[in-house]
Design a protein around this motif. Structure first.
Motif, PDB file in Angstrom:
ATOM      1  N   VAL A  80       0.840  -1.191   0.000  1.00  0.00           N
ATOM      2  CA  VAL A  80       0.000   0.000   0.000  1.00  0.00           C
ATOM      3  C   VAL A  80       0.876   1.241   0.000  1.00  0.00           C
ATOM      4  CG1 VAL A  80      -1.726   1.313   1.285  1.00  0.00           C
ATOM      5  CG2 VAL A  80      -1.851  -1.189   1.216  1.00  0.00           C
ATOM      6  N   THR A  81       0.603   2.173  -0.913  1.00  0.00           N
ATOM      7  CA  THR A  81       1.290   3.457  -0.955  1.00  0.00           C
ATOM      8  C   THR A  81       0.304   4.550  -0.552  1.00  0.00           C
ATOM      9  OG1 THR A  81       2.759   2.720  -2.737  1.00  0.00           O
ATOM     10  CG2 THR A  81       2.550   5.098  -2.392  1.00  0.00           C
ATOM     11  N   MET A  82       0.688   5.353   0.431  1.00  0.00           N
ATOM     12  CA  MET A  82      -0.205   6.372   0.966  1.00  0.00           C
ATOM     13  C   MET A  82      -0.105   7.675   0.175  1.00  0.00           C
ATOM     14  SD  MET A  82      -1.410   4.492   3.314  1.00  0.00           S
ATOM     15  CE  MET A  82      -2.494   5.696   4.106  1.00  0.00           C
ATOM     16  N   ALA A  83      -1.183   8.430   0.147  1.00  0.00           N
ATOM     17  CA  ALA A  83      -1.160   9.744  -0.490  1.00  0.00           C
ATOM     18  C   ALA A  83      -0.265  10.704   0.280  1.00  0.00           C
ATOM     19  CB  ALA A  83      -2.574  10.302  -0.583  1.00  0.00           C
ATOM     20  N   ALA A  84      -0.203  10.539   1.596  1.00  0.00           N
ATOM     21  CA  ALA A  84       0.690  11.288   2.469  1.00  0.00           C
ATOM     22  C   ALA A  84       1.022  10.380   3.643  1.00  0.00           C
ATOM     23  CB  ALA A  84       0.037  12.583   2.965  1.00  0.00           C
ATOM     24  N   PRO A  85       2.198  10.520   4.250  1.00  0.00           N
ATOM     25  CA  PRO A  85       2.550   9.635   5.358  1.00  0.00           C
ATOM     26  C   PRO A  85       1.503   9.652   6.468  1.00  0.00           C
ATOM     27  CG  PRO A  85       4.467  10.869   4.635  1.00  0.00           C
ATOM     28  CD  PRO A  85       3.291  11.457   3.908  1.00  0.00           C
ATOM     29  N   ALA A  86       1.135   8.460   6.938  1.00  0.00           N
ATOM     30  CA  ALA A  86       0.140   8.312   8.006  1.00  0.00           C
ATOM     31  C   ALA A  86       0.606   7.198   8.929  1.00  0.00           C
ATOM     32  CB  ALA A  86      -1.230   7.998   7.421  1.00  0.00           C
ATOM     33  N   PRO A  87       1.500   7.509   9.869  1.00  0.00           N
ATOM     34  CA  PRO A  87       2.110   6.467  10.705  1.00  0.00           C
ATOM     35  C   PRO A  87       1.112   5.600  11.458  1.00  0.00           C
ATOM     36  CG  PRO A  87       3.241   8.574  10.986  1.00  0.00           C
ATOM     37  CD  PRO A  87       2.026   8.852  10.180  1.00  0.00           C
ATOM     38  N   LEU A 130      -4.172  20.011  13.001  1.00  0.00           N
ATOM     39  CA  LEU A 130      -4.630  18.632  12.877  1.00  0.00           C
ATOM     40  C   LEU A 130      -3.672  17.810  12.022  1.00  0.00           C
ATOM     41  CD1 LEU A 130      -8.434  19.340  12.405  1.00  0.00           C
ATOM     42  CD2 LEU A 130      -7.441  18.011  14.284  1.00  0.00           C
ATOM     43  N   ASP A 131      -3.209  18.391  10.919  1.00  0.00           N
ATOM     44  CA  ASP A 131      -2.260  17.689  10.054  1.00  0.00           C
ATOM     45  C   ASP A 131      -0.956  17.397  10.794  1.00  0.00           C
ATOM     46  OD1 ASP A 131      -4.051  17.709   7.976  1.00  0.00           O
ATOM     47  OD2 ASP A 131      -3.158  19.427   6.942  1.00  0.00           O
ATOM     48  N   GLU A 132      -0.488  18.362  11.592  1.00  0.00           N
ATOM     49  CA  GLU A 132       0.741  18.155  12.348  1.00  0.00           C
ATOM     50  C   GLU A 132       0.560  17.090  13.420  1.00  0.00           C
ATOM     51  OE1 GLU A 132       2.099  21.907  13.801  1.00  0.00           O
ATOM     52  OE2 GLU A 132       2.344  22.767  11.793  1.00  0.00           O
ATOM     53  N   GLY A 133      -0.603  17.067  14.039  1.00  0.00           N
ATOM     54  CA  GLY A 133      -0.873  16.033  15.032  1.00  0.00           C
ATOM     55  C   GLY A 133      -0.885  14.647  14.422  1.00  0.00           C
ATOM     56  N   ARG A 134      -1.338  14.547  13.166  1.00  0.00           N
ATOM     57  CA  ARG A 134      -1.384  13.258  12.472  1.00  0.00           C
ATOM     58  C   ARG A 134       0.009  12.764  12.109  1.00  0.00           C
ATOM     59  NH1 ARG A 134      -5.043  12.868   7.217  1.00  0.00           N
ATOM     60  NH2 ARG A 134      -6.603  12.287   8.760  1.00  0.00           N
ATOM     61  N   SER A 135       0.893  13.676  11.656  1.00  0.00           N
ATOM     62  CA  SER A 135       2.169  13.243  11.080  1.00  0.00           C
ATOM     63  C   SER A 135       3.375  13.514  11.963  1.00  0.00           C
ATOM     64  CB  SER A 135       2.386  13.950   9.731  1.00  0.00           C
ATOM     65  OG  SER A 135       2.385  15.364   9.896  1.00  0.00           O
ATOM     66  N   PRO A 189       6.455  13.354  14.401  1.00  0.00           N
ATOM     67  CA  PRO A 189       7.264  12.160  14.689  1.00  0.00           C
ATOM     68  C   PRO A 189       7.342  11.791  16.159  1.00  0.00           C
ATOM     69  CG  PRO A 189       8.686  14.046  14.248  1.00  0.00           C
ATOM     70  CD  PRO A 189       7.281  14.497  13.983  1.00  0.00           C
ATOM     71  N   THR A 190       7.127  12.753  17.060  1.00  0.00           N
ATOM     72  CA  THR A 190       7.260  12.465  18.486  1.00  0.00           C
ATOM     73  C   THR A 190       5.973  12.778  19.224  1.00  0.00           C
ATOM     74  OG1 THR A 190       8.012  14.680  19.148  1.00  0.00           O
ATOM     75  CG2 THR A 190       9.693  13.129  18.330  1.00  0.00           C
ATOM     76  N   GLN A 191       5.817  12.163  20.402  1.00  0.00           N
ATOM     77  CA  GLN A 191       4.646  12.404  21.237  1.00  0.00           C
ATOM     78  C   GLN A 191       4.596  13.858  21.697  1.00  0.00           C
ATOM     79  OE1 GLN A 191       2.329  10.272  21.311  1.00  0.00           O
ATOM     80  NE2 GLN A 191       1.705   9.612  23.339  1.00  0.00           N
ATOM     81  N   GLU A 192       5.759  14.448  21.967  1.00  0.00           N
ATOM     82  CA  GLU A 192       5.802  15.834  22.404  1.00  0.00           C
ATOM     83  C   GLU A 192       5.307  16.772  21.302  1.00  0.00           C
ATOM     84  OE1 GLU A 192       9.022  19.130  24.127  1.00  0.00           O
ATOM     85  OE2 GLU A 192       9.591  17.021  23.884  1.00  0.00           O
ATOM     86  N   ASP A 193       5.711  16.503  20.067  1.00  0.00           N
ATOM     87  CA  ASP A 193       5.249  17.323  18.948  1.00  0.00           C
ATOM     88  C   ASP A 193       3.750  17.166  18.747  1.00  0.00           C
ATOM     89  OD1 ASP A 193       7.800  18.251  18.429  1.00  0.00           O
ATOM     90  OD2 ASP A 193       8.249  16.667  16.966  1.00  0.00           O
ATOM     91  N   ARG A 194       3.252  15.969  18.913  1.00  0.00           N
ATOM     92  CA  ARG A 194       1.816  15.747  18.780  1.00  0.00           C
ATOM     93  C   ARG A 194       1.054  16.487  19.882  1.00  0.00           C
ATOM     94  NH1 ARG A 194      -0.415  10.025  18.401  1.00  0.00           N
ATOM     95  NH2 ARG A 194      -1.940  11.002  17.012  1.00  0.00           N
ATOM     96  N   ARG A 195       1.592  16.455  21.093  1.00  0.00           N
ATOM     97  CA  ARG A 195       0.933  17.141  22.202  1.00  0.00           C
ATOM     98  C   ARG A 195       0.808  18.646  21.909  1.00  0.00           C
ATOM     99  NH1 ARG A 195       1.324  15.101  27.172  1.00  0.00           N
ATOM    100  NH2 ARG A 195       3.398  14.275  26.672  1.00  0.00           N
ATOM    101  N   ASP A 196       1.882  19.230  21.372  1.00  0.00           N
ATOM    102  CA  ASP A 196       1.857  20.655  21.029  1.00  0.00           C
ATOM    103  C   ASP A 196       0.806  20.928  19.957  1.00  0.00           C
ATOM    104  OD1 ASP A 196       3.138  23.429  20.948  1.00  0.00           O
ATOM    105  OD2 ASP A 196       3.355  22.779  18.859  1.00  0.00           O
ATOM    106  N   ALA A 197       0.741  20.055  18.954  1.00  0.00           N
ATOM    107  CA  ALA A 197      -0.236  20.246  17.882  1.00  0.00           C
ATOM    108  C   ALA A 197      -1.663  20.168  18.408  1.00  0.00           C
ATOM    109  CB  ALA A 197      -0.016  19.198  16.789  1.00  0.00           C
ATOM    110  N   TYR A 198      -1.936  19.203  19.281  1.00  0.00           N
ATOM    111  CA  TYR A 198      -3.298  19.041  19.777  1.00  0.00           C
ATOM    112  C   TYR A 198      -3.674  20.104  20.809  1.00  0.00           C
ATOM    113  CZ  TYR A 198      -3.631  14.806  17.066  1.00  0.00           C
ATOM    114  OH  TYR A 198      -3.672  13.921  16.014  1.00  0.00           O
ATOM    115  N   ASP A 199      -2.687  20.713  21.451  1.00  0.00           N
ATOM    116  CA  ASP A 199      -2.989  21.889  22.276  1.00  0.00           C
ATOM    117  C   ASP A 199      -3.551  23.004  21.392  1.00  0.00           C
ATOM    118  OD1 ASP A 199      -2.296  20.872  24.726  1.00  0.00           O
ATOM    119  OD2 ASP A 199      -0.271  21.714  24.741  1.00  0.00           O
TER     120      ASP A 199
END
Length: 522
Positions: free
Chosen positions: A164-171, A457-462, A464-474
């Motif tokens: 499967v090849t994704m349209a954009a990375p989706a870990p 939302l896009d940053e929270g999806r992609s 690389p780290t939990q800390e970066d995701r936390r910042d995005a979802y804030d």
């Protein structure tokens, strides 16, 4: 009523989650409540089950994989490629693995060897590709078009392997699969025969196959002897039927007229606990919300949305709709989530509300809207309570329109509504949160289009780290609070109420119940 000859089940529509899912929260039930009957699984017997939705078709692309739609039915007829456990870890069933070595840019799906549909034909990589391509095709009309469209292309490597090849990375794309209709694979040959033929005789590889379906009445399922995971399913037969009245649903289980009810109503869950019936509720973030259509007046003006949100007393709504026992959704994530923030999604402020209502009226834009609700007990109660609360303010008026499920789906698809009940709920915010508030997807019921929100939302999806995701979802929470496209009323309650002799209650994803695990103590 005695065991072994139980009344036919009842199935209830909790229309809180018609497009993206539905109603969740925490469960204070003790171990005995949560597990039902104790001891080893018992093989044999029949169960009558109350579910939450009458299907329009048995085509897996037309079903919804959540407790409030047709998760149980899809799992019964088609089985699962994968599930997740209470900690959110992916667990494989018909799939052996779904892996990526490049951060979610590509994935490799490996199937178990020798999988067979109920008619004996092979369930292979070609069948998976066929099903996923159908869901991706807009002409199919699947509610999971957005999830399937995240795949750019797929290639059959061998009989059990799909690249499967994704349209954009989706870990975390595995969660998109297991919580959607993509988790269910039907026979391509049977699907090619057309809708009417398929609905008469659907062909899947799940633990059960269809014996009889009387629309708006009952559905009888019998054991699939070719099911890959013997000795499951433990039960020989299941009977399903649909009921929209919450009290009737609860009373049917209490009186012994059904063995099990897929539930989404906090008041029913509380009554079951008080009566000593076993309950199981998933703890999820997000929740049930009132979606205000930002595509047209009056809610294309953020002040109208902010006014309604500030006017509502959610504790009063909880009391009116759920007898005060619902778990509030004051924040986007629960306290146990790594993304929890104490950012309040809504604050009652009657003075602010009246000031905004008056301001809009002076500009010739008084807030007048129709609240479109399904006939379900919970949704009607939400609409009626909001109408009652807003009646105490000047320059705002609310009408209620009751629409049957098919009509409500049509109105939401065409965006022909002012306000309605919907939901988004999740363990991990992906894949559900992003489609709910960005892009032109069926899950974005409010239609909110905000560049900052979409970027977060896009940053929270992609990220690389939990800390970066936390910042995005804030930042996501901050933008949702400022924009107010929806008003969260309560955590969703993906739950199950069962008789005391029922064991094996197990949910995954978005409250999707696994029928092959159920058993009844004899």
């Amino acid at each position: 009523m005695f065991r072994g000859k139980k009344l036919l089940a009842a199935v209830v529509v909790c229309a809180a989650a018609l497009s993206s899912g539905a109603c969740g929260g925490g469960d204070s039930a003790g171990p005995e409540q949560a597990s039902g009957a104790s001891g080893e699984p018992v093989v044999g017997g029949a169960a009558s089950i109350l579910t939450l939705s009458e299907p329009r078709s048995l085509d897996p692309a037309a079903l919804g994989n959540a407790y409030a739609t047709t998760g149980l039915l899809g799992n019964a007829l088609y089985g699962t490629l994968m599930t997740d456990d209470e900690s959110g870890e992916v667990r494989y069933s018909m799939a052996e693995s779904f892996t990526s070595t490049d951060g979610g840019a590509t994935f490799t799906l490996k199937l178990r060897p020798e999988l067979r549909f109920s008619d004996g034909t092979p369930l292979d990589a070609e069948a998976v590709k066929f099903n996923w391509d159908r869901i991706k095709d807009p002409a199919t009309g699947s509610v999971n078009l957005a999830e399937a469209s995240m795949i750019a292309s797929s290639e059959i490597v061998d009989g059990v392997t799909l690249q499967v090849t994704m349209a954009a990375p989706a870990p975390r794309y595995a969660y998109s699969l297991l919580a959607s209709t993509m988790n269910w694979i039907a026979s391509p040959e049977a699907l090619r025969a057309g809708k009417e033929a398929f609905d008469r005789s659907p062909v899947g590889a799940g633990p059960y196959r269809l014996e009889r379906w009387t629309r708006q009445a009952t559905m009888d399922l019998v054991r699939n002897e070719r099911y890959w995971d013997a000795p499951k399913p433990y039960l020989d037969r299941l009977t399903l039927r649909a009921v929209s009245d919450g009290s009737q649903r609860y009373n049917t289980v209490l009186s012994g007229g059904a063995d099990l009810a897929v539930e989404g109503n906090w008041a029913n869950i509380d009554k079951a606990r008080q009566a000593g019936l076993p309950t199981d509720v998933m703890e999820l973030g997000g929740g049930v919300f009132v979606a205000m259509n930002t595509r047209r007046a009056p809610f294309d003006d953020v002040r109208a949305r902010q006014a309604v949100a500030a006017a509502l007393d959610l504790e009063a709504l909880n009391l009116a709709v759920y007898n005060g026992v619902a778990l509030p959704a004051r924040t986007l994530f629960g306290e146990s989530s790594p993304f929890y923030s104490d950012t309040a999604l809504q604050t009652t402020d009657s003075e602010k509300a009246q000031r905004l209502f008056d301001e809009l009226a002076r500009e010739g834009r008084p807030v007048s809207f129709t609240f479109t609700s399904s006939p379900g007990t919970e949704n009607r109660a939400i609409a009626e309570n909001i109408q009652a609360q807003l009646s105490s303010y000047d320059n705002v008026s609310v009408k209620i329109k009751i629409a049957e499920i098919a009509e409500l789906i049509s109105l939401r698809t065409s965006h022909d509504f002012d306000a309605t009940v919907s939901s988004t709920f999740f363990r991990d915010p992906e894949p559900r949160l992003s489609p709910a508030f960005s892009g032109d997807t069926p899950a974005n019921v409010s239609g909110i289009a905000d560049q900052q929100l979409t970027q977060a939302l896009d940053e929270g999806r992609s990220a690389p780290t939990q800390e970066d995701r936390r910042d995005a979802y804030d930042r996501v929470q901050q933008r949702l609070t400022a924009l107010t496209p929806v008003i969260f009323t309560a955590r969703a309650a993906p739950g199950v109420i069962s008789a005391r002799d029922v064991g094996g209650v197990q949910q995954y994803g978005l409250g999707s119940l696994l029928p092959e695990e159920l058993w009844i103590q004899k």
